[in-house]
Scaffold this motif. Structure first.
Motif, mmCIF file in Angstrom:
data_model
loop_
_atom_site.group_PDB
_atom_site.id
_atom_site.type_symbol
_atom_site.label_atom_id
_atom_site.label_comp_id
_atom_site.label_asym_id
_atom_site.label_seq_id
_atom_site.Cartn_x
_atom_site.Cartn_y
_atom_site.Cartn_z
ATOM 1 N N LEU A 138 0.828 -1.214 0.000
ATOM 2 C CA LEU A 138 0.000 0.000 0.000
ATOM 3 C C LEU A 138 0.859 1.260 0.000
ATOM 4 O O LEU A 138 0.559 2.243 -0.673
ATOM 5 N N LEU A 139 1.957 1.205 0.773
ATOM 6 C CA LEU A 139 2.843 2.369 0.845
ATOM 7 C C LEU A 139 3.902 2.350 -0.256
ATOM 8 O O LEU A 139 4.252 3.378 -0.827
ATOM 9 N N GLY A 140 4.404 1.144 -0.550
ATOM 10 C CA GLY A 140 5.532 1.029 -1.476
ATOM 11 C C GLY A 140 5.140 1.206 -2.934
ATOM 12 O O GLY A 140 5.899 1.793 -3.710
ATOM 13 N N ALA A 141 3.953 0.724 -3.318
ATOM 14 C CA ALA A 141 3.568 0.798 -4.731
ATOM 15 C C ALA A 141 3.483 2.248 -5.223
ATOM 16 O O ALA A 141 4.071 2.575 -6.253
ATOM 17 N N PRO A 142 2.789 3.130 -4.497
ATOM 18 C CA PRO A 142 2.755 4.529 -4.965
ATOM 19 C C PRO A 142 4.156 5.151 -5.020
ATOM 20 O O PRO A 142 4.476 5.876 -5.960
ATOM 21 N N LEU A 143 4.970 4.810 -4.011
ATOM 22 C CA LEU A 143 6.346 5.306 -4.026
ATOM 23 C C LEU A 143 7.085 4.821 -5.264
ATOM 24 O O LEU A 143 7.789 5.580 -5.927
ATOM 25 N N GLY A 144 6.900 3.536 -5.569
ATOM 26 C CA GLY A 144 7.559 2.943 -6.734
ATOM 27 C C GLY A 144 7.082 3.597 -8.019
ATOM 28 O O GLY A 144 7.881 3.900 -8.911
ATOM 29 N N ILE A 145 5.781 3.827 -8.107
ATOM 30 C CA ILE A 145 5.230 4.489 -9.292
ATOM 31 C C ILE A 145 5.841 5.879 -9.418
ATOM 32 O O ILE A 145 6.275 6.295 -10.492
ATOM 33 N N PHE A 146 5.918 6.575 -8.282
ATOM 34 C CA PHE A 146 6.499 7.913 -8.313
ATOM 35 C C PHE A 146 7.960 7.862 -8.763
ATOM 36 O O PHE A 146 8.382 8.610 -9.642
ATOM 37 N N LEU A 147 8.725 6.939 -8.164
ATOM 38 C CA LEU A 147 10.147 6.844 -8.523
ATOM 39 C C LEU A 147 10.331 6.533 -10.004
ATOM 40 O O LEU A 147 11.251 7.022 -10.645
ATOM 41 N N ALA A 148 9.417 5.737 -10.553
ATOM 42 C CA ALA A 148 9.570 5.304 -11.952
ATOM 43 C C ALA A 148 9.121 6.361 -12.957
ATOM 44 O O ALA A 148 9.397 6.236 -14.146
ATOM 45 N N THR A 149 8.406 7.382 -12.492
ATOM 46 C CA THR A 149 7.809 8.302 -13.470
ATOM 47 C C THR A 149 8.169 9.762 -13.221
ATOM 48 O O THR A 149 7.603 10.650 -13.848
ATOM 49 N N SER A 150 9.121 10.007 -12.319
ATOM 50 C CA SER A 150 9.333 11.403 -11.939
ATOM 51 C C SER A 150 10.727 11.932 -12.236
ATOM 52 O O SER A 150 11.083 13.011 -11.809
ATOM 53 N N ARG A 151 11.507 11.172 -12.995
ATOM 54 C CA ARG A 151 12.790 11.735 -13.410
ATOM 55 C C ARG A 151 12.542 12.792 -14.460
ATOM 56 O O ARG A 151 11.434 12.940 -14.962
ATOM 57 N N ARG A 152 13.605 13.471 -14.835
ATOM 58 C CA ARG A 152 13.454 14.538 -15.806
ATOM 59 C C ARG A 152 12.850 14.005 -17.130
ATOM 60 O O ARG A 152 13.247 12.960 -17.615
ATOM 61 N N GLY A 153 11.869 14.723 -17.640
ATOM 62 C CA GLY A 153 11.284 14.348 -18.929
ATOM 63 C C GLY A 153 10.243 13.258 -18.829
ATOM 64 O O GLY A 153 9.622 12.887 -19.818
ATOM 65 N N ALA A 198 7.300 14.358 -14.053
ATOM 66 C CA ALA A 198 8.638 14.888 -13.808
ATOM 67 C C ALA A 198 8.722 15.751 -12.551
ATOM 68 O O ALA A 198 7.996 16.731 -12.395
ATOM 69 N N ALA A 199 9.581 15.334 -11.620
ATOM 70 C CA ALA A 199 9.883 16.093 -10.399
ATOM 71 C C ALA A 199 11.250 15.619 -9.942
ATOM 72 O O ALA A 199 11.387 14.920 -8.934
ATOM 73 N N PRO A 200 12.267 15.972 -10.722
ATOM 74 C CA PRO A 200 13.600 15.368 -10.530
ATOM 75 C C PRO A 200 14.150 15.536 -9.121
ATOM 76 O O PRO A 200 14.761 14.603 -8.591
ATOM 77 N N VAL A 201 13.920 16.688 -8.503
ATOM 78 C CA VAL A 201 14.490 16.922 -7.177
ATOM 79 C C VAL A 201 13.832 16.008 -6.146
ATOM 80 O O VAL A 201 14.509 15.285 -5.398
ATOM 81 N N THR A 202 12.506 16.017 -6.124
ATOM 82 C CA THR A 202 11.775 15.135 -5.206
ATOM 83 C C THR A 202 12.158 13.686 -5.455
ATOM 84 O O THR A 202 12.331 12.900 -4.520
ATOM 85 N N ASN A 203 12.284 13.349 -6.740
ATOM 86 C CA ASN A 203 12.661 11.983 -7.085
ATOM 87 C C ASN A 203 13.963 11.603 -6.399
ATOM 88 O O ASN A 203 14.081 10.529 -5.807
ATOM 89 N N ARG A 204 14.935 12.530 -6.446
ATOM 90 C CA ARG A 204 16.231 12.207 -5.865
ATOM 91 C C ARG A 204 16.142 12.098 -4.341
ATOM 92 O O ARG A 204 16.764 11.228 -3.743
ATOM 93 N N ILE A 205 15.359 12.978 -3.736
ATOM 94 C CA ILE A 205 15.221 12.922 -2.272
ATOM 95 C C ILE A 205 14.561 11.615 -1.843
ATOM 96 O O ILE A 205 15.062 10.886 -0.980
ATOM 97 N N VAL A 206 13.439 11.293 -2.481
ATOM 98 C CA VAL A 206 12.735 10.056 -2.143
ATOM 99 C C VAL A 206 13.645 8.852 -2.374
ATOM 100 O O VAL A 206 13.711 7.930 -1.548
ATOM 101 N N GLY A 207 14.356 8.887 -3.500
ATOM 102 C CA GLY A 207 15.281 7.793 -3.809
ATOM 103 C C GLY A 207 16.322 7.609 -2.721
ATOM 104 O O GLY A 207 16.629 6.483 -2.319
#
Ligand SMILES: Nc1ncnc2c1ncn2[C@@H]1O[C@H](COP(=O)(O)OP(=O)(O)OP(=O)(O)O)[C@@H](O)[C@H]1O
Ligand SMILES: [Mg+2]
Lengths: 372, 221
Positions: free
Chosen positions: B29-44, B48-57
């Motif tokens: 429940l918690l990990g899937a949304p995080l995973g979706i976010f990590l997979a879809t938020s790099r630049r382009g 896209a939310a590259p900074v947040t992506n890096r922090i969450v990562g």
């Protein structure tokens, strides 16, 4: 193909061919469009397109041909608004997608169908499920989706395969699903990016026939991106040749084929099988007349003269023997287009007389070389 | 083995199943949304939310690189806050979930990244919104890989649950330590190991079967 009967080449459009209505409104207008990609690291930007102007009329099939990296896919992405031009404007059906909000642009993209080289079908959905996708995205009702999906699968001849998964379909069938999917939201424009490049020649022909039928029956405007001249020849009314991001030649297919101006166009035409000489002649061909008995001349028939007995008259007039080595009539842009390779005596007087006579008849003649 | 001991074994098995099931569910429940976010938020990318992506990562990586047993001890105050106690099965679920979440996030991320980018391009060309792309394209296409990854997560959780047993978390690990080791009852130790083996095998078999059912990428008869 030696010594074939050479049928008259008609200048009138063939029966199954429907040229774009003259004066029809342009649906796609590219006005001095440029696209440069900013590099990731430092460096100069990559210019993918430069100063491209094109106007595509409603119901037309336009071929855009170019080598790898010429900017073809970029052009397509500019038309459906997935990229914004860095210069100039792109107008599709009266709308400039680049000026819309992302939300509005999405709505508009539904009016532009897209067909891909590698089909890009969802592996987890059946043929019917794939065709349903754009309709679901557009928020259509279940009942309407089902009706429309059945209709489309029928149109592309896949009614029986509706419950098969892409992995269970042949390449040609997958592309039919791709086409049905692209047509789901009844778009005005169909963009095909190398739609036949992953298919064998026979399947390619079937897919091109399907596209021609779709234009005929639905009046959809088709932009056909390709690197194969054969594809352009088969169904495009007009062709634009793209090289390093610029349109280097553009015009009705028939005219471009019969009188190519740019070297790139010529080299594309040379890749056509009809432009190739039969092997036994090609290997025997030399550049000099010395020691050769015959000159090999290629004659192109593009107009009504072909209905006249040109060759026999030529032979009588010049009192020489003419040997037919190969010949072919194709349909280019809906018109007959004949190519004949003949052998005439190799002395320069005969060769000159033949080419002069052919030129007078407004036929294009070209000495390819000599054979013993 | 005496009937009492057998009953104890059965109860411990139930506890383990409970801990793993709850931790796996919460972790998904918690990990899937995080995973979706990590997979879809790099630049382009579509979100896209590259900074947040890096922090969450970075947070995900930090959690994943903390040894589990240290994590259990380190978050005791937090566990107390959430579960009201720091011992027992319910308390054990807290560190298990916290360990499972980043693991599952990375699993979902890599499964989504495997999806052919051409499919995203096709969906965008159809006028799909980023949310529609996730729902209609990315998740369905990533399902077989996600199923395999979740199987892996469950198997790891079975191992971790035995570890929380060692610090008073209940379940099979607890039983193995208390009876098998401290009271020196090798047959109980053996039984615990056997039950864990059966559990891991079953989880793997079920996971493989589900993944195969979901996978339509290859032709089948
Ligand atoms: N997103 C991008 N970022 C940077 N450069 C790009 C990008 N997309 C395309 N290009 C560059 O633009 C040029 C044209 O690319 P494009 O994909 O339009 O070529 P193409 O004619 O479709 O080639 P192909 O036949 O190989 O598909 C290439 O030099 C390519 O490297
Ligand atoms: Mg391309």
């Amino acid at each position: 193909m030696n010594a074939i009967a050479f049928p008259p080449v008609a200048s009138a459009p063939l029966a199954d061919f429907q040229p774009a209505q003259a004066g029809a409104d342009p649906v796609i207008i590219l006005d001095r469009v440029s696209k440069a990609f900013r590099p990731r690291a430092k460096g100069t930007p990559v210019v993918a397109l430069e100063d491209v102007s094109l106007s595509i009329r409603s119901g037309e099939i336009v071929g855009i041909i170019g080598r790898s990296g010429a900017g073809k896919s970029t052009l397509v992405r500019l038309i459906n608004g997935l990229e914004k031009p860095t210069g100039g404007t792109v107008t599709v059906a009266g709308v400039r997608l680049a000026e819309l909000s992302e939300r509005q642009a999405r709505q508009h993209r539904r009016r532009i169908g897209m067909v891909f080289q590698h089909f890009n079908l969802l592996s987890a959905r059946t043929a019917a499920g794939n065709v349903a996708l754009p309709l679901q995205i557009a928020g259509e009702s279940k009942a309407k989706i089902k009706r429309r999906v059945d209709e489309l699968l029928e149109l592309v001849g896949l009614a029986k395969q509706r419950d098969r998964y892409p992995a269970e379909l042949s390449g040609g069938q997958k592309q039919r699903v791709g086409i049905a999917r692209a047509l789901a939201t009844a778009p005005k424009v169909l963009l095909c990016d190398e739609a036949t490049s992953a298919l064998d020649p026979e399947t390619t022909e079937q897919i091109l026939e399907l596209l021609a039928r779709i234009r005929r029956e639905l009046g959809v405007t088709i932009v056909l991106i390709t690197h194969e001249m054969g594809v352009v020849k088969a169904i495009a009314d007009r062709v634009a040749v793209l090289e390093s991001g610029r349109v280097v030649e553009e015009g009705p297919t028939f005219e471009v084929f019969s009188a190519p101006k740019h070297p790139t166009t010529r080299s594309f035409l040379q890749t056509l099988s009809s432009a190739k000489l039969p092997d036994h002649i090609r290997t025997a061909l030399t550049g000099s007349a010395k020691g050769a008995s015959q000159a090999v001349v290629r004659v192109q028939f593009t107009g009504p003269q072909a209905e006249q007995p040109v060759l026999s008259r030529l032979a009588r007039m010049l009192a020489i023997d003419i040997n037919i080595l190969s010949g072919q009539v194709e349909t280019v842009g809906g018109r007959g287009f004949g190519t004949l390779v003949i052998a005439v005596p190799s002395d320069s007087a005969s060769v000159e007389a033949v080419t002069a006579a052919l030129t007078r008849l407004e036929l294009k003649a070209e000495v390819l070389g000599y054979v013993a | 083995m005496s009937p009492e001991l057998f009953k104890i074994l059965l109860m411990a098995t139930g506890e383990t199943l409970y801990m793993v099931a709850v931790a796996a569910s919460l972790g998904t429940l918690l990990g899937a949304p995080l995973g979706i976010f990590l997979a879809t938020s790099r630049r382009g990318e579509i979100f896209a939310a590259p900074v947040t992506n890096r922090i969450v990562g970075a947070i995900v990586n930090a959690t994943r690189s903390t040894p589990f047993i240290i994590l259990v001890v380190a978050i005791v105050p937090f566990t107390r806050l959430v579960a009201g106690t720091s011992i027992g099965t319910n308390a054990a679920i807290v560190p298990l979930t916290i360990a499972a979440t980043p693991f599952i996030a990375r699993i979902v991320e890599s499964a989504i990244r495997e999806v052919d980018p051409g499919l995203i391009e096709a969906a965008r060309a159809m006028g799909a919104s980023p949310a529609q792309i996730v729902r209609h394209v990315l998740l369905p296409e990533a399902r077989p890989s996600i199923a395999l990854g979740l199987t892996l997560a469950v198997v790891s959780l079975l191992g971790y649950s035995a570890m929380v047993g060692a610090v008073g978390g209940g379940g099979l690990g607890d039983l193995g330590i208390r009876y098998g080791y401290q009271r020196f009852m090798p047959e109980m130790m053996l039984a615990v190991v056997a039950v864990l083996i059966v559990m891991v095998q079953s989880a793997q078999t079920i996971g493989d079967t589900i993944a195969r059912r979901l996978d339509r990428r290859t032709r089948r008869g």
